[in-house]
Design a protein around this motif. Structure first.
Motif, PDB file in Angstrom:
ATOM      1  N   ARG A 724       3.650  -9.939   1.319  1.00  0.00           N
ATOM      2  CA  ARG A 724       3.077 -10.943   2.205  1.00  0.00           C
ATOM      3  C   ARG A 724       3.238 -10.526   3.665  1.00  0.00           C
ATOM      4  N   ALA A 725       4.400  -9.966   3.995  1.00  0.00           N
ATOM      5  CA  ALA A 725       4.633  -9.503   5.370  1.00  0.00           C
ATOM      6  C   ALA A 725       3.685  -8.369   5.723  1.00  0.00           C
ATOM      7  N   VAL A 726       3.464  -7.460   4.768  1.00  0.00           N
ATOM      8  CA  VAL A 726       2.534  -6.356   5.014  1.00  0.00           C
ATOM      9  C   VAL A 726       1.122  -6.883   5.218  1.00  0.00           C
ATOM     10  N   GLU A 727       0.723  -7.849   4.378  1.00  0.00           N
ATOM     11  CA  GLU A 727      -0.614  -8.434   4.511  1.00  0.00           C
ATOM     12  C   GLU A 727      -0.781  -9.110   5.866  1.00  0.00           C
ATOM     13  N   GLU A 728       0.277  -9.795   6.310  1.00  0.00           N
ATOM     14  CA  GLU A 728       0.188 -10.460   7.607  1.00  0.00           C
ATOM     15  C   GLU A 728       0.058  -9.444   8.737  1.00  0.00           C
ATOM     16  N   GLU A 729       0.791  -8.327   8.623  1.00  0.00           N
ATOM     17  CA  GLU A 729       0.678  -7.286   9.644  1.00  0.00           C
ATOM     18  C   GLU A 729      -0.719  -6.683   9.656  1.00  0.00           C
ATOM     19  N   LEU A 730      -1.244  -6.424   8.443  1.00  0.00           N
ATOM     20  CA  LEU A 730      -2.603  -5.872   8.358  1.00  0.00           C
ATOM     21  C   LEU A 730      -3.621  -6.843   8.920  1.00  0.00           C
ATOM     22  N   GLN A 731      -3.433  -8.133   8.617  1.00  0.00           N
ATOM     23  CA  GLN A 731      -4.355  -9.134   9.126  1.00  0.00           C
ATOM     24  C   GLN A 731      -4.281  -9.219  10.644  1.00  0.00           C
TER      25      GLN A 731
END
Length: 738
Positions: A724-731
């Protein structure tokens, strides 16, 4: 370092109860008519039961404290606060007295393993505990055996009345031991000793004809109060506590403790000899003189007990919330458990994930069974759980070690997913893991009670028939059959007690000499096998029975030799019995089996006390022929049980079958018996467990499987958060480009 506990850490795991077995030597395990033997004679909180224990535990304790220091960045204040929060005041105070703001692991090692210096009064109180108090206790409780039979006869009583009196007295001795075991706590000398001495004062006062004149036979039942003062367990426990208290770690020096127990045994043996000799001489003057002597010894014992309690090094703390003084072993377990949790928390923080079990489930299951049998470990973890939960309610401790570790443990132990770690979950998780930290992998350690050991335990009661018959009727034999007076009979019985003491110390010396030589590469001959464990057990039991039966011969010189033979080998046989139980019974089952043996022995004493005088009335040599004959036959039954086990192990290990009654035992002259059992168990583990194992392992599988599932769920949860943290960074990157 001078004055410190000398230990070397060759192997941090696997030597505590595993590969190195105890040679529990004679002075530590003497007959119960001198010193209570085995587990009943040891404080269950003591950590010096096995020789390798202090070394292994000291090493693990030192490394665990190093870990706690690193967690606190070397802050001595935080380390002390953590230790005191757990109730480890001795260790915390020792660190506080050092006075440094920051403390290193080497400094901690020096502090916790440096022996405390006793003051002159503390040294004197220790000598009183080792030499004078056991000496006086023995005189007080052995005097009835030299005068009771004669006094009943003098008052016109019969043998059946003497049976009632002796049976009641022996029963009260057994009750006293039970009371100490159940209610004595970690320091029964502080809780029960003085009241028990008052019972002996009361008993000798009530039967003293100069104070309360009475010719009634059953007035002598007041001597049962003296039987209730059977307090050797208090004295033995106090010696263990005093030795442990000399080090802030609470780890007693095994050699020092062994030496002190031997000194206590010598004092008890000397007291028994004095009781018989002086008691017999005084009875020539009158029963009242014996009572005055018993009363004087009781009063002196009381004064010395008060002196010891006033100046002893070991300080007993009153129970708080149902728990008594923190024991050394529980303290060590708690520190090691804290260190383990710190490692777990550090791994989770550094890797940002939860690792799976490093040990297979079957190994953890085996460890869980052993951990459940360790009462000290269970109590230590319960107290640690209570301290951790209590710290959550204290806002000042929010960032301290205990609450932080408790919050971390939620991810590891909360198998019910209810937002808290229950006591059951806490103990189920930490128990086997902390046990492994000390003992290592115990999968191949013997964890069953061999069938022959049931015969060995029962032998405790059978061999007690011999010493019981002498205590109840030997005085009658000397006075009524051979016409000796009480003084002469007491002198002979006193010499027998001295011979018993000498035999015990001779057995100890020979055992120590054998330990120094080490195991032999090649087996010895028949004689070497006869004097090795386990064959020496039925041999000495047989010799005791022969001495008992020969005492019935109506020739004084033969009877005296028979009494000396019985006295000499009785104590040795009991010591060998306890040694065999201690080295072959799994540690988790030792207390149960040894406790059962002690109670059976007490039953044997009561049986002979009740029946001995009655049988003596039928025929003067009858009790010695009957009980000696029973023990003689039993010695061959015991040999047969041992032979069956030896033959089975020989076929499995060497693929051969030796002929003759000693053939399968020849190997024991070069290889210790317990080592053969261990090799046999490792070779046929599954078959033996199916045949002799319990259902504990099956039950222990369930919590371990739940913990494994919990770690999987927690690991998936952590990975989910990371994704989830990675997805938020990518977003965020994507939105920034847009």
């Amino acid at each position: 370092m001078e004055g410190s506990l000398n230990f070397n850490p060759p192997n941090p795991k696997g030597t505590l109860f595993g590969s190195t077995k105890s040679s529990l030597v004679a002075p530590l395990l003497a007959d119960d008519d001198f010193i209570e033997s085995g587990q009943s004679g040891k404080n269950e909180e003591s950590i010096s039961t096995y020789p390798s224990e202090a070394t292994t535990l000291a090493y693990k304790l030192s490394t665990s404290i190093e870990n706690i220091i690193k967690y606190h960045d070397g802050s001595s204040r935080d380390v002390i606060k953590t230790l005191q929060r757990l109730g480890l005041s001795d260790l915390g105070d020792a660190l506080a007295d050092f006075g440094a703001e920051e403390i290193t692991a080497s400094q901690v090692h020096e502090i916790i393993f440096t022996r405390k210096q006793r003051t002159k009064m503390q040294t004197m109180s220790l000598r009183v505990l080792i030499w004078l108090m056991p000496f006086l206790y023995t005189i007080v409780t052995r005097l009835p055996f030299i005068c009771l039979a004669l006094e009943v006869t003098k008052r016109g009583g019969g043998y059946w009345q003497l049976s009632i009196l002796l049976g009641s007295y022996q029963s009260c001795r057994a009750i006293a031991n039970m009371v100490i075991s159940k209610f004595g706590g970690p320091s029964p000398i502080h809780r029960l000793h003085i009241p028990m001495i008052f019972l002996s004062i009361f008993g000798w006062t009530m039967v003293n004809e100069y104070i309360i004149p009475s010719s009634s036979i059953f007035h002598l039942l007041f001597l049962c109060a003296v039987g209730l003062s059977e307090c050797i367990l208090n004295l033995q426990t106090a010696v263990a506590n005093e030795t442990s208290a000399e080090y802030p770690s609470g780890i007693a020096d095994k050699d020092v403790l062994e030496s002190r127990i031997r000194g206590q045994y010598a004092a008890v043996a000397g007291g028994a000899a004095v009781a018989f000799v002086a008691g017999g001489q005084l009875y020539e003057l009158g029963f009242g003189e014996v009572c005055w002597f018993g009363l004087a010894c009781s009063l002196l014992h009381l004064c010395l007990a008060v002196f010891y309690r006033s100046f002893c090094l070991y300080k007993y703390k009153t129970p708080v919330e149902g728990d008594a003084t923190q024991s050394p072993l529980k303290s060590c377990y708690q520190i090691i458990a804290l260190s383990y949790l710190i490692d777990e928390a550090r791994t989770m923080e550094n890797s940002k994930s939860i690792s799976m079990n490093s040990l297979p489930v079957d190994v953890l299951t085996s460890l869980a069974v052993r951990a459940n049998g360790d009462k000290n470990l269970t109590r230590a973890l319960k107290e640690l759980h209570h301290a951790a939960k209590s710290s959550l309610q204290n806002e000042e401790e929010e960032n301290q070690l205990l609450p932080r570790l408790y919050k971390c443990s939620l991810q590891l132990m909360d198998v019910d997913n209810n937002g808290e770690v229950s006591l059951r979950e806490y103990v189920s998780y930490l128990g086997p893991r902390v046990y492994y930290e000390i003992h290592g992998d115990t999968t191949n350690e013997v964890d069953v009670v061999w069938p022959y050991l049931h015969f060995v335990v029962a032998t405790q009661a059978v061999v007690a028939l011999c010493i019981g018959s002498f205590l109840s009727t030997a005085l009658l034999m000397y006075t009524e059959r051979f016409g000796l007076n009480s003084g002469q009979a007491g002198l002979l019985l006193g010499i027998g007690e001295a011979a018993a003491c000498a035999s015990i110390f001779l057995a100890y010396t020979l055992n120590k000499r054998k330990e120094k030589r080490g195991p032999s590469d090649s087996p010895g001959g028949i004689f070497a096998a006869l004097k090795s464990r386990p064959l020496r057990v039925p041999i000495t039991v047989c010799l005791v029975s022969i001495g008992t039966m020969c005492f019935s011969v109506p020739i004084l010189s033969v009877a005296i030799v028979a009494q000396m033979l019985m006295s000499t080998f009785n104590d040795v046989s009991v010591s060998y019995l306890n040694e065999l139980i201690a080295t072959s019974v799994p540690p988790s089952k030792f207390r149960k089996n040894q406790g059962r043996g002690q109670w059976l022995r007490r039953i044997g004493n009561v049986v002979t006390a009740v029946t001995g005088p009655v049988l003596f009335g039928v025929y003067q040599g009858f009790p010695f022929l009957l009980f000696g004959g029973i023990v003689f036959i039993w010695s061959f039954i015991l040999w047969a049980a041992l032979y069956k086990q030896a033959s089975k192990m020989e076929r499995a290990l060497d693929d051969k079958h030796s002929k003759g009654p000693i053939g399968p035992f020849l190997v024991t002259s070069g290889t210790p018996w317990y080592q053969l059992e261990k090799e046999y168990y490792a070779l046929n583990r599954d078959t033996i467990i199916d045949e002799l194992g319990s259902t504990d392992a099956v039950t222990a599988d369930i919590p371990e499987l739940k913990i494994t599932v919990k770690r999987l769920i927690a690991s998936l949860g952590v990975e989910k958060e990371r994704l989830r943290a990675v997805e938020e960074e990518l977003q965020a990157l994507k939105n920034g480009r847009m």
